[in-house]
Design an enzyme around this catalytic site. Structure first.
Site, PDB file in Angstrom:
ATOM      1  CG  PHE A 128     -46.000  50.007  13.896  1.00 39.19           C
ATOM      2  CD1 PHE A 128     -45.404  50.289  12.567  1.00 39.19           C
ATOM      3  CD2 PHE A 128     -46.930  51.427  14.310  1.00 39.19           C
ATOM      4  CE1 PHE A 128     -45.782  51.384  11.801  1.00 39.19           C
ATOM      5  CE2 PHE A 128     -47.042  52.462  13.638  1.00 39.19           C
ATOM      6  CZ  PHE A 128     -46.612  52.306  12.076  1.00 39.19           C
ATOM      7  CG  ASP A 165     -46.821  46.265  20.197  1.00 40.74           C
ATOM      8  OD1 ASP A 165     -47.721  45.577  19.786  1.00 40.74           O
ATOM      9  OD2 ASP A 165     -46.835  47.344  20.805  1.00 40.74           O
ATOM     10  CG  ASP A 207     -49.659  50.361  15.709  1.00 39.29           C
ATOM     11  OD1 ASP A 207     -49.427  51.037  16.170  1.00 39.29           O
ATOM     12  OD2 ASP A 207     -49.569  49.084  15.547  1.00 39.29           O
TER      13      ASP A 207
END
Length: 339
Positions: A236, A238, A312
């Protein structure tokens, strides 16, 4: 308009054309070795979900599933303009910051009798009402209240069109991770995390993918978590996990990019360097996963079940726990609704 490349293919495309961010093969192998040593630990199981979300309601209620939807719909942009000025939410005597301040605020509202997990309520709530729910216990308010209000009320209206629950909304995707991501981005505009890079439409879908992973985690905790192709999900992308990947030597920034980030330069969502950081992070974790799978196959003579989402889920808290050690590596700052 052409469909964008899926997140995994987007990551590969970006990594192959990147000018300022690079995947380091030796670093990838080192991280895979580190994860191999942890391969049988609880950090790589779905039961780790509840540990990461101690503020979530008990998973055996549909309210908990809607809680996941509400928090993930507003899960973006928590970094402070200054480190000493953070939004803080105090709940049951504990001070929460960052993403956890949002979780604490939602659970605090439920504790106060606000029906914040009911789409009939949050689809109609005013910005002032949401401001009350997300109120800070420090002098620094929750960032981007207007954007959080818009994304939440819009998402609530979509849920009402699908029977009024997130579980019902997800039932249209046939328990298939790829169809779930597609169903989310097709119906919820705030989850449409896409860009154009080197003339190609690409997708990152950070929040859509984490919503699927969180849905899987909470269903797994209920004994209903059968989503056979969860390997479709990437990491993910970020601002925290890329920092950890640079710290671990698996990702490398050019001197020019590193200097720009150290100066505190703000990167605009969708600009080349920002896309390269996020896209190369995706491909970096894919390569770590592939090498880890190879190690398990060669040494343990069995198939590895650790997917990119679980990697993650390990790296994000790792970055938080080791933040002092990696303080010299700047995180990139982009103010947007996608992460």
């Amino acid at each position: 308009m052409e469909q964008p490349l899926a997140p995994r293919e987007s990551g590969q495309f970006v990594a192959e054309h990147s000018r300022d961010v690079f995947v380091d093969e030796e670093g990838v192998e080192n991280v895979a070795e580190m994860l191999y040593e942890l391969r049988d630990s609880e950090v790589f199981t779905a039961s780790g979900w509840k540990k990461m979300n101690p503020l979530a309601p008990a998973p055996d209620t549909d309210e908990a599933i809607n809680w996941v939807f509400v928090t993930d719909t507003m899960n973006f942009s928590f970094w402070p303009d200054r480190e000493d000025q953070q939004c803080e939410v105090i709940f049951q005597g504990t001070v929460y910051r960052g993403y956890m301040s949002l979780c604490a605020a939602i659970t605090r509202a439920m504790d106060e009798g606000v029906p914040i997990t009911d789409p009939a309520f949050f689809s109609q709530m005013s910005e002032a009402e949401l401001g009350r729910v997300l109120r800070s216990d420090s002098a620094t308010p929750m960032p981007m209240l207007k954007e959080r209000h818009r994304t939440l009320t819009e998402a609530g209206r979509v849920l009402l069109q699908h029977g009024g629950s997130f579980r019902n909304f997800m039932s249209h995707a046939e328990n298939d991770a790829e169809k779930m991501v597609r169903h989310i981005v097709d119906n919820l505009p705030s989850y449409r995390d896409e860009a154009t890079y080197e003339g190609k439409r690409i997708s990152i879908y950070k929040r859509a993918q984490i919503l699927v992973a969180d849905f899987w985690g909470i269903m797994e905790a209920r004994g209903e978590g059968n989503i056979p192709n969860l390997d479709y999900l990437t990491m993910f992308a970020d601002y925290r996990v890329p920092q950890a990947l640079v710290h671990l030597g698996a990702l490398r920034y050019s001197d020019t990019l590193m200097e720009a980030l150290k100066r505190g330069e703000l990167l605009v969502s969708g600009e080349r360097r920002e896309v390269e950081i996020r896209g190369c992070s995706i491909w970096c974790v894919e390569k770590i996963k592939s090498h880890l799978w190879k190690l398990v196959q060669e040494r343990d003579k069995k198939r590895c079940d650790i997917n990119s989402a679980l990697i993650d889920f390990y790296l994000w808290p790792y970055a938080k726990q080791h933040h002092k050690e990696m303080a010299h590596i700047p995180i990139h700052h982009t103010r947007c609704i996608y992460y």
